[in-house]
Each structure stands twice: as structure tokens, then as C-alpha cells.
Write a protein that holds these residues in place. Sequence first.
Motif, PDB file in Angstrom:
ATOM      1  N   GLY A 140     -16.057  67.323  46.965  1.00 40.90           N
ATOM      2  CA  GLY A 140     -16.274  67.563  45.546  1.00 40.90           C
ATOM      3  C   GLY A 140     -14.968  67.709  44.788  1.00 40.90           C
ATOM      4  N   VAL A 141     -14.024  68.462  45.348  1.00 38.26           N
ATOM      5  CA  VAL A 141     -12.714  68.618  44.713  1.00 38.26           C
ATOM      6  C   VAL A 141     -11.956  67.297  44.755  1.00 38.26           C
ATOM      7  CG1 VAL A 141     -10.476  69.792  44.869  1.00 38.26           C
ATOM      8  CG2 VAL A 141     -12.594  71.076  45.226  1.00 38.26           C
ATOM      9  N   TYR A 142     -12.055  66.581  45.852  1.00 39.86           N
ATOM     10  CA  TYR A 142     -11.361  65.298  45.980  1.00 39.86           C
ATOM     11  C   TYR A 142     -11.853  64.305  44.924  1.00 39.86           C
ATOM     12  CZ  TYR A 142      -9.698  60.908  47.936  1.00 39.86           C
ATOM     13  OH  TYR A 142      -9.092  59.685  48.095  1.00 39.86           O
ATOM     14  N   SER A 197      -3.682  59.430  45.431  1.00 38.55           N
ATOM     15  CA  SER A 197      -3.144  58.366  46.274  1.00 38.55           C
ATOM     16  C   SER A 197      -3.064  58.879  47.705  1.00 38.55           C
ATOM     17  CB  SER A 197      -1.751  57.962  45.781  1.00 38.55           C
ATOM     18  OG  SER A 197      -0.817  59.008  46.038  1.00 38.55           O
ATOM     19  N   GLY A 198      -2.571  58.045  48.591  1.00 39.47           N
ATOM     20  CA  GLY A 198      -2.452  58.459  49.984  1.00 39.47           C
ATOM     21  C   GLY A 198      -1.109  59.063  50.325  1.00 39.47           C
ATOM     22  N   ASP A 199      -0.255  59.330  49.312  1.00 42.67           N
ATOM     23  CA  ASP A 199       1.061  59.868  49.644  1.00 42.67           C
ATOM     24  C   ASP A 199       0.998  61.382  49.833  1.00 42.67           C
ATOM     25  OD1 ASP A 199       1.229  61.082  47.080  1.00 42.67           O
ATOM     26  OD2 ASP A 199       2.151  59.289  46.225  1.00 42.67           O
ATOM     27  N   VAL A 200       2.059  61.907  50.420  1.00 42.31           N
ATOM     28  CA  VAL A 200       2.084  63.316  50.794  1.00 42.31           C
ATOM     29  C   VAL A 200       2.105  64.222  49.565  1.00 42.31           C
ATOM     30  CG1 VAL A 200       3.392  65.071  52.041  1.00 42.31           C
ATOM     31  CG2 VAL A 200       3.207  62.780  52.981  1.00 42.31           C
ATOM     32  N   GLU A 201       2.772  63.784  48.493  1.00 38.22           N
ATOM     33  CA  GLU A 201       2.804  64.587  47.276  1.00 38.22           C
ATOM     34  C   GLU A 201       1.399  64.827  46.738  1.00 38.22           C
ATOM     35  OE1 GLU A 201       4.644  61.990  47.903  1.00 38.22           O
ATOM     36  OE2 GLU A 201       6.732  62.300  47.301  1.00 38.22           O
ATOM     37  N   ASP A 202       0.551  63.798  46.795  1.00 40.60           N
ATOM     38  CA  ASP A 202      -0.813  63.966  46.305  1.00 40.60           C
ATOM     39  C   ASP A 202      -1.660  64.801  47.258  1.00 40.60           C
ATOM     40  OD1 ASP A 202      -0.672  62.841  43.834  1.00 40.60           O
ATOM     41  OD2 ASP A 202      -2.166  61.284  44.201  1.00 40.60           O
ATOM     42  N   TYR A 205      -3.687  67.935  46.014  1.00 43.37           N
ATOM     43  CA  TYR A 205      -5.102  68.125  46.331  1.00 43.37           C
ATOM     44  C   TYR A 205      -5.359  69.514  46.917  1.00 43.37           C
ATOM     45  CZ  TYR A 205      -9.300  68.011  49.213  1.00 43.37           C
ATOM     46  OH  TYR A 205     -10.495  68.332  49.815  1.00 43.37           O
ATOM     47  N   LEU A 206      -4.516  69.949  47.830  1.00 42.19           N
ATOM     48  CA  LEU A 206      -4.720  71.250  48.469  1.00 42.19           C
ATOM     49  C   LEU A 206      -4.490  72.390  47.487  1.00 42.19           C
ATOM     50  CD1 LEU A 206      -3.075  70.380  51.871  1.00 42.19           C
ATOM     51  CD2 LEU A 206      -5.502  70.784  51.443  1.00 42.19           C
TER      52      LEU A 206
END
Length: 252
Positions: free
Chosen positions: A193-195, A201-206, A210-211
Motif C-alpha cells: 500500500g505504501v509502495y 525507481s529501483g535505485d538505492v536512494e529510492d 520508501y522505507l
Amino acid sequence: MLIMIILNYLSKLGMIVVLTNLGELIDGLGRIHSKGLYHGGLGSESNYVFIGECLKVINIKGDLDEFNTDEDRENKKKEDITDLLGMLDNWFESILAGGKRSWLECQHFFDFVNRAKTLNLDYDVFAKKVACHPFLLEADGRMSLFVEYDRRRNAPTTRQQVAVALTSSSDFANFKSWNSTSTVNNMDSYMRGVYNHRNYSGDVEDLLRYLRNLHHHYHEHGLAAGSMEIVDRGVTTYIRGFLEVLYKNLEI
């Protein structure tokens, strides 16, 4: 990972400290040191006694005034912590089936300790970095670290440091496709739901963003996870080891 530990010291002063986790055990050693004392034998099993589920540390009697310089006193205090952690390292290795590597978070913690020992950190810095490691924190404390690191990612004074760590350290290689279709589909519903509320994107910054948002939604919008322990368990299940790698690269 929480254990009840009774640290009994300075019996002549009648002081008993009841500790609920390993971080508090390190803090307890700090209180011993603040009284001008050190243990000097925490690498020996003879100075520990198990009573039921409790661990009792005994035979504390060294006086820091024995040493002539502040540097020697600082080193002796730091030695107490490293001796304690060395004993715990051996203990975890012996009681866990398959050793520490069967418990990734535990392995990350002792890897961090061993690296920190090589950096010649001041006693206070070393003790704080070890005591605040994610392995020793409750669920809300662990999730709050994502908020702090995302703040640093956006702050002018720390933005460059975080960007370099996230993009150049090989430690993050396994997280660069964190939002694959299979991973997202397997996430618990509150995590999806949060996602789905933002574009990632699939990068580490995102992943860090997200977390941070996962923590924010729980506290600000009543995320339907039930408890922060459940949120933390979901993160540990689907994005395991990311927090510990962040801590390693951003704290020392």
C-alpha cells in the motif's frame, strides 16, 4: 534479541543495575567507568555467572587511577567493551546452529564491531556507535534510522556523503533492484500500500525514501500493520540487511 541481564557491581556501594538488552549492558559499563573503575577481565568466562536467564558480571575491582595518562585510561575503558563484545561474539557463535552467519543481523553487528575496533575511535564515540547499532535497537528505533538517513540524504551538509556511500559502496549491490515485481508482489499488503502510493525507481536512494515513507505512514496515517514490530519484521523479511549496511557506511 532482548535478554534480561543483571549487572552487579560496586557491592560496597550497593549498586545493582538491571539491564534489558545488550545496548544497556554497554551503557552499564559506561556507568562503571564514570565511577572511576574498570573491570579488566571481561574476556574471561570466570567473570560471568548465569542465573536462570540472567547474566551476572562479577569481580569488578580495577581503579582507573592506576594509570598515569588519560590515553591509558581511555584505552582501558575501551578494552572493557571490546572484551565484553568478544565474549558475546564467541557465545553467539557457539549457541546458534550454523554460527553467527545463520543470523544475518547478528553477523552484521559483530562485523561492525570488528571494523570499528580498527579505526582508533575515541572511547565515547566507539561506545555510542556500538550501543546504537540496529541489532541492539527495538523496532521503532530501527525504523527511525531510515528517517534519519533520509534526512541526511536531503540535508545540504550531509547530502554528498550519503550520495557517495549509496552509489559507490559495493555493499549496496544486492539492493539495486529492490522493487522487482516478484519482491513487491510478495510484500505484505501494508507494505504494498505504501509502495503503490508513490513512484519508486529501483535505485538505492529510492529504497531509502520508501522505507522512510513506511515509517511516516505508520506514525502519521495509521498504517494498518498492527504494530511497529510487524513493520520492522516485514522490512527484515523482504529487504534484509539494508539497515545494517546503511549503518556501517554512514556511521563510521
